[in-house]
Structure formats: C-alpha cells, structure tokens
Design a protein around this motif. Structure first.
Motif, PDB file in Angstrom:
ATOM      1  N   GLN A  81      32.514  43.033  30.549  1.00 48.09           N
ATOM      2  CA  GLN A  81      32.221  41.636  30.233  1.00 48.09           C
ATOM      3  C   GLN A  81      32.561  40.740  31.416  1.00 48.09           C
ATOM      4  N   GLN A  82      33.707  40.981  32.011  1.00 46.75           N
ATOM      5  CA  GLN A  82      34.137  40.205  33.174  1.00 46.75           C
ATOM      6  C   GLN A  82      33.128  40.320  34.318  1.00 46.75           C
ATOM      7  N   ALA A  83      32.726  41.550  34.630  1.00 46.37           N
ATOM      8  CA  ALA A  83      31.792  41.771  35.748  1.00 46.37           C
ATOM      9  C   ALA A  83      30.438  41.141  35.470  1.00 46.37           C
ATOM     10  N   ALA A  84      29.966  41.277  34.227  1.00 48.13           N
ATOM     11  CA  ALA A  84      28.656  40.720  33.887  1.00 48.13           C
ATOM     12  C   ALA A  84      28.669  39.199  33.961  1.00 48.13           C
ATOM     13  N   LEU A  85      29.746  38.577  33.470  1.00 48.05           N
ATOM     14  CA  LEU A  85      29.832  37.118  33.532  1.00 48.05           C
ATOM     15  C   LEU A  85      29.993  36.648  34.973  1.00 48.05           C
ATOM     16  N   GLN A  86      30.768  37.383  35.768  1.00 50.63           N
ATOM     17  CA  GLN A  86      30.927  37.021  37.176  1.00 50.63           C
ATOM     18  C   GLN A  86      29.576  37.002  37.886  1.00 50.63           C
ATOM     19  N   GLU A  87      28.741  37.988  37.584  1.00 47.31           N
ATOM     20  CA  GLU A  87      27.411  38.044  38.198  1.00 47.31           C
ATOM     21  C   GLU A  87      26.558  36.855  37.773  1.00 47.31           C
ATOM     22  N   ARG A  88      26.672  36.482  36.502  1.00 46.55           N
ATOM     23  CA  ARG A  88      25.882  35.348  36.007  1.00 46.55           C
ATOM     24  C   ARG A  88      26.299  34.028  36.683  1.00 46.55           C
ATOM     25  N   LEU A  89      27.569  33.942  37.072  1.00 50.01           N
ATOM     26  CA  LEU A  89      28.094  32.692  37.615  1.00 50.01           C
ATOM     27  C   LEU A  89      28.179  32.691  39.136  1.00 50.01           C
ATOM     28  N   THR A  90      27.480  33.617  39.767  1.00 46.74           N
ATOM     29  CA  THR A  90      27.534  33.733  41.224  1.00 46.74           C
ATOM     30  C   THR A  90      27.187  32.424  41.914  1.00 46.74           C
ATOM     31  N   ASP A  91      26.219  31.701  41.382  1.00 44.50           N
ATOM     32  CA  ASP A  91      25.759  30.468  42.025  1.00 44.50           C
ATOM     33  C   ASP A  91      26.781  29.344  41.971  1.00 44.50           C
ATOM     34  N   THR A  92      27.805  29.478  41.134  1.00 43.73           N
ATOM     35  CA  THR A  92      28.772  28.395  40.939  1.00 43.73           C
ATOM     36  C   THR A  92      30.013  28.527  41.810  1.00 43.73           C
ATOM     37  N   GLY A  93      30.278  29.729  42.324  1.00 45.45           N
ATOM     38  CA  GLY A  93      31.509  29.951  43.067  1.00 45.45           C
ATOM     39  C   GLY A  93      32.728  30.121  42.186  1.00 45.45           C
ATOM     40  N   VAL A  94      32.517  30.213  40.874  1.00 44.60           N
ATOM     41  CA  VAL A  94      33.616  30.363  39.919  1.00 44.60           C
ATOM     42  C   VAL A  94      34.132  31.798  39.941  1.00 44.60           C
ATOM     43  N   LYS A  95      35.447  31.951  39.841  1.00 50.50           N
ATOM     44  CA  LYS A  95      36.066  33.266  39.749  1.00 50.50           C
ATOM     45  C   LYS A  95      36.295  33.601  38.279  1.00 50.50           C
ATOM     46  N   VAL A  96      35.888  34.801  37.848  1.00 48.30           N
ATOM     47  CA  VAL A  96      36.092  35.245  36.474  1.00 48.30           C
ATOM     48  C   VAL A  96      37.205  36.292  36.448  1.00 48.30           C
ATOM     49  N   VAL A  97      38.199  36.066  35.596  1.00 46.96           N
ATOM     50  CA  VAL A  97      39.377  36.922  35.516  1.00 46.96           C
ATOM     51  C   VAL A  97      39.557  37.388  34.081  1.00 46.96           C
ATOM     52  N   LEU A  98      39.993  38.629  33.905  1.00 51.23           N
ATOM     53  CA  LEU A  98      40.288  39.171  32.584  1.00 51.23           C
ATOM     54  C   LEU A  98      41.789  39.299  32.409  1.00 51.23           C
ATOM     55  N   ALA A  99      42.293  38.912  31.239  1.00 50.65           N
ATOM     56  CA  ALA A  99      43.714  39.056  30.927  1.00 50.65           C
ATOM     57  C   ALA A  99      43.875  39.476  29.476  1.00 50.65           C
ATOM     58  N   MET A 100      45.049  40.008  29.174  1.00 51.74           N
ATOM     59  CA  MET A 100      45.385  40.422  27.822  1.00 51.74           C
ATOM     60  C   MET A 100      46.661  39.713  27.365  1.00 51.74           C
ATOM     61  N   SER A 101      46.719  39.400  26.084  1.00 56.02           N
ATOM     62  CA  SER A 101      47.928  38.790  25.549  1.00 56.02           C
ATOM     63  C   SER A 101      49.108  39.750  25.595  1.00 56.02           C
ATOM     64  N   TYR A 102      48.804  41.046  25.433  1.00 53.35           N
ATOM     65  CA  TYR A 102      49.849  42.071  25.438  1.00 53.35           C
ATOM     66  C   TYR A 102      49.377  43.234  26.305  1.00 53.35           C
ATOM     67  N   GLY A 103      50.272  43.836  27.047  1.00 52.34           N
ATOM     68  CA  GLY A 103      49.885  44.921  27.927  1.00 52.34           C
ATOM     69  C   GLY A 103      49.278  44.382  29.211  1.00 52.34           C
ATOM     70  N   LYS A 104      48.500  45.210  29.887  1.00 51.79           N
ATOM     71  CA  LYS A 104      47.909  44.862  31.178  1.00 51.79           C
ATOM     72  C   LYS A 104      46.391  44.841  31.089  1.00 51.79           C
ATOM     73  N   PRO A 105      45.740  43.956  31.875  1.00 54.71           N
ATOM     74  CA  PRO A 105      46.292  42.960  32.807  1.00 54.71           C
ATOM     75  C   PRO A 105      46.974  41.810  32.054  1.00 54.71           C
ATOM     76  N   ASN A 106      48.216  41.599  32.377  1.00 58.62           N
ATOM     77  CA  ASN A 106      49.075  40.665  31.666  1.00 58.62           C
ATOM     78  C   ASN A 106      48.655  39.213  31.895  1.00 58.62           C
ATOM     79  N   LEU A 107      48.650  38.434  30.826  1.00 57.91           N
ATOM     80  CA  LEU A 107      48.218  37.033  30.890  1.00 57.91           C
ATOM     81  C   LEU A 107      49.036  36.239  31.897  1.00 57.91           C
ATOM     82  N   ASP A 108      50.345  36.334  31.829  1.00 62.08           N
ATOM     83  CA  ASP A 108      51.194  35.567  32.741  1.00 62.08           C
ATOM     84  C   ASP A 108      50.973  35.999  34.188  1.00 62.08           C
TER      85      ASP A 108
END
Length: 322
Positions: A81-108
């Motif tokens: 999901q992260q990679a697909a959304l990042q590709e869709r937003l290529t024209d914006t320069g926005v960075k898309v990051v994935l995080a989890m409330s628990y475990g990794k990749p840790n939200l904090d």
C-alpha cells in the motif's frame, strides 16, 4: 516546497511467529489503555500474570498458519500500500511512510525519522475505514505522546475515517463481484467487522454507527444479495457487539445455508484476523455445522481502487490535483 509526508498507520504485527516475539507484541498491544480501558492496577496483573503466560504460545501457532516466506501478511500488505501510494504521489514530492501502533515499523520511531528529515506538513491516515477509540483513537494518543516534545511541530492533518469514501466502497464491491464470478452467488454474504465491548459504544465510541454506514452502502450495491453485518475477534469476558461472526456462521449452516461468503470491511489489509480467524477457523465451523462452500473474500490490500481511495484522501487534504 515545505517537506510534506503522509503517514499510513495500521495496528501492528509481531516480528516473527514465535512465542517470544508474540509475547513482546501482545504485551505492547494489550497494555494500551485505549484497547483495554480497565484500571491499570486491575488489568496489568491479569495481563502479565495470566494472559502473557498462556496466550503467546497459542497465538504463535496461529501466526505460523498465515506467515509467508517474506514475513507477516499485514506488514507485506502495508508495504505494498505504501509503495503504491508513493507512486501515485510522485508528482507532489510527498514522502509516504508506513508505521504501526505496536511492533515495527514503530510509530514513534517513524515520526522521529520524519522529524530529522525536517517534515513541515504531515497527513496521518489510519488504515481503519471505520473510526473506533480502540484503533484510530489509539493512533491519535500515540501521536500526542510522540509529538509532545517537538519544538517545531508540523502542520498536522489527521483523517478520522472514511466509511463512505466512494473508492473504498468500490474496492469492496469489486472484491465481492470477483468472488461471485469465481464461486457463484452465496446464500448469505457476511460483512464481518472487528468487534469492541458494548460498554465502549455505550460510553461514546461511535464505531457501530460507522460500520453501519459502510454496510448500508454495500447493501445498495448488491440489492440481490442477503447481507448480514456481524462482529468478530471477541476477547475477554465482557459483552461485545453482536451478532458474533462465528455464531452466525454456525447458525446459517444449521438453518440449511449451503454457501456463504465473508468479507471484512473494517480491515484494510489481510492479517491474522482475516486469514486465520475468518478464512480458516470460521470456514471450519461452517463445514462442521453442515455447510458446503465457504468463501473468504480478500481485504482491500493494494487493490487499485483502494489506492485510489488513499490518494483521494491525501490529495484533498493537500490540495494537489490529479
């Protein structure tokens, strides 16, 4: 342009399907007061004295039944999901990051990386289509804790939920149509949402109403189907939202239903609760009660329509045109 990031957040997953990793994950998850709101003096001795001594071994076996060679299904689907959304937003320069409330990749930890990067605008997208204090509320709580010490806070946009987003409903409808094309018309279609204690709803959590919005929109898409709304994943002794999915599955088989299909509209990505609880445990219950065909319909995952949904949610907040 100011540095802008989109933070996708889901529940989380253990690092591995072994007892030690599952215990560590459950300790973090079940310690969250948004998930279990009992007084800490009452709950923590139960958690550490009983649950974390018994449950991890059983849960690890369940995780093993759905784990892939590449790892956790929830994390793999989240990365897609992260990679697909990042590709869709290529024209914006926005960075898309994935995080989890628990475990990794840790939200904090992911927020700290964004801080070091110099983020100035942040759009947080909980990967829960229907709001609940136990899920979306927990993400908000985690954000508050993580951002509390930042002196240079970013402009923050927090998306509460999207139970009626057209492209989200289109995702579910396409999944259902694909299942019918492959398996035929079911006697019943179950929309299985993750449950919460009834007490939470009575105290103001509007999760049942948010689920009902999605349910009604799906019913409008399929007037020819007999559709039931159910709730799954009960934990503990409190009374939870009803009817329970597994009770409904057994009752339908006992009443003569031969073919049913189940989809989980509250889960944006397939995980333990869908791939094991629904596709395995509930299927087994249906067959043991006399049913003949049980079809589990996949979650949104990286379906193009769901990526449309995420893209639209983000672009509308950032005022970027397609």
């Amino acid at each position: 342009m100011e540095k802008t990031a989109v933070l996708l957040v889901n529940l989380g997953t253990p690092d591995a399907p072994d007892e030690k990793s599952v215990r560590r994950y459950l300790a973090e998850f079940l310690s969250d007061p948004r998930v279990i709101d009992l007084p800490r003096w009452k709950w923590l001795p139960i958690l550490h004295g009983i649950i974390l001594r018994v449950r991890p071994k059983k849960s690890a076996m369940l995780y093993q039944s759905v784990w892939t060679d590449a790892g956790s299904p929830l994390l793999l689907n989240g990365r897609r999901q992260q990679a697909a959304l990042q590709e869709r937003l290529t024209d914006t320069g926005v960075k898309v990051v994935l995080a989890m409330s628990y475990g990794k990749p840790n939200l904090d930890a992911e927020l700290q990386k964004l801080h070091q990067w110099g983020v100035r605008r942040l759009v947080v997208v909980p990967l829960y289509p229907q709001y609940s204090s136990t899920t979306v509320g927990s993400i908000w709580y985690g954000l508050q804790r993580s951002l509390a010490d930042w002196r240079d806070l970013p402009e923050l946009t927090f998306i509460r939920d999207y139970p009626d987003q057209p492209s989200y409903i289109a995702t579910l409808a396409d999944r259902i149509r694909s299942s019918i094309a492959e398996h035929g018309m079911p006697d019943r279609l179950l929309l299985s949402y993750h449950g919460i204690p009834i007490r939470y709803a009575q105290n103001g959590d509007d999760y049942p109403q948010r689920c009902q919005i999605t349910t009604e929109l799906i019913k409008q898409q399929f007037p020819e189907l007999s559709i039931l709304e159910t709730f799954q994943s009960k934990f503990g002794n409190e009374e939870w939202l009803k009817p329970a999915t597994i009770d409904t599955v057994r009752a339908l088989a006992a009443q003569g239903a031969k073919q049913i299909a189940v989809i989980a509209p509250g889960f944006s990505a397939d995980c333990l609760e869908t791939l094991q609880e629904l596709a395995q445990e509930n299927a087994r219950a249906f067959y043991e009660a006399g049913g003949q065909q049980f079809s589990y319909i996949p979650a949104a995952n990286d379906h193009p329509f769901f990526i449309d949904c995420l893209e639209d949610l983000v672009r509308r907040r950032l005022h970027y045109s397609n």
